[in-house]
Design an enzyme around this catalytic site. Sequence first.
Site, PDB file in Angstrom:
ATOM      1  CB  ALA A  30      13.040   2.240  -3.670  1.00 40.39           C
ATOM      2  N   GLY A  83       8.297   4.099  -2.993  1.00 36.74           N
ATOM      3  CA  GLY A  83       8.027   3.508  -4.296  1.00 36.74           C
ATOM      4  C   GLY A  83       6.792   2.630  -4.308  1.00 36.74           C
ATOM      5  CD  GLU A 118       9.940   8.564  -1.344  1.00 38.41           C
ATOM      6  OE1 GLU A 118       9.567   7.677  -2.127  1.00 38.41           O
ATOM      7  OE2 GLU A 118       9.120   9.211  -0.633  1.00 38.41           O
ATOM      8  CD  GLU A 158       7.484   7.347  -6.022  1.00 40.46           C
ATOM      9  OE1 GLU A 158       7.766   8.385  -6.640  1.00 40.46           O
ATOM     10  OE2 GLU A 158       8.349   6.556  -5.593  1.00 40.46           O
TER      11      GLU A 158
END
Length: 256
Positions: A61, A107, A130, A110
């Site tokens: 992210a 992310g 994370e 993901e």
Amino acid sequence: MYLDLKKEERIAFVTLKHPPANSLSQAMIQELDEAFDELRNDQEVKVVILHGEGRFFAAGADIKEFTQANGEKTFRDMSRKGQITFRKIEAFTKPVIAAIHGAALGGGLELAMACHIRLVAEDAKLGLPELNLGLVPGFAGTQRLPRLVGKAKATEMLLISKPITGLEAVSLGLANDAYPQEILLQEATNLGQKIAQKGAISVACALELLDMSINEDFEVAQVRESHCFGKVSATQDAKEGIQAFIEKRPPHFRDK
């Protein structure tokens, strides 16, 4: 613009473009959402290939956005936006192939896990780091990873937060196949072309039923399978496929 969208020979190529690491900003996620809305309505597109420009697929992210945001609701809204967009990809009625090179972290992984098929470079790095930042995955990574690799391995990957290689991802079932990076996109294209030869109606039904196998009660999904079977079997494509089989020739599907 954080995406590049090109279409050729029934395949749409969606390229992530946010240098240097293709980090997933909220703006990029919004563009992904819009791109898949466009592709859903494009009858010429049969398969979508998602990949990254430059050295990475997507290395996480956009951390800068974390430093600029405040309050639990703001972060919760960021999470939900990503979850909704990635779920749209997972439930897409056309196959989505992720071609992963460099790194798919946080992310980025993901996003890749929301795709139907994952092809990886042999030396790619995949993981959910994370917890190293005092965070947890927010785009359904804690839900999809255990379904793909099992709860025990997913727990290890989350808690240790150490990336695995593309070859390891294949051995765990996180990726379908691994290739040298220089031929990865071509192999994804070859696979996409094979799938694009199938009838769009049966492909869409197959994807729907596979999704239901994970997300719905077995009895409900079983009834839906019978409905899809009836719908598909009555199409012109089914008649063409059966006739082609009898005549020992390739079928010519017309999506009807």
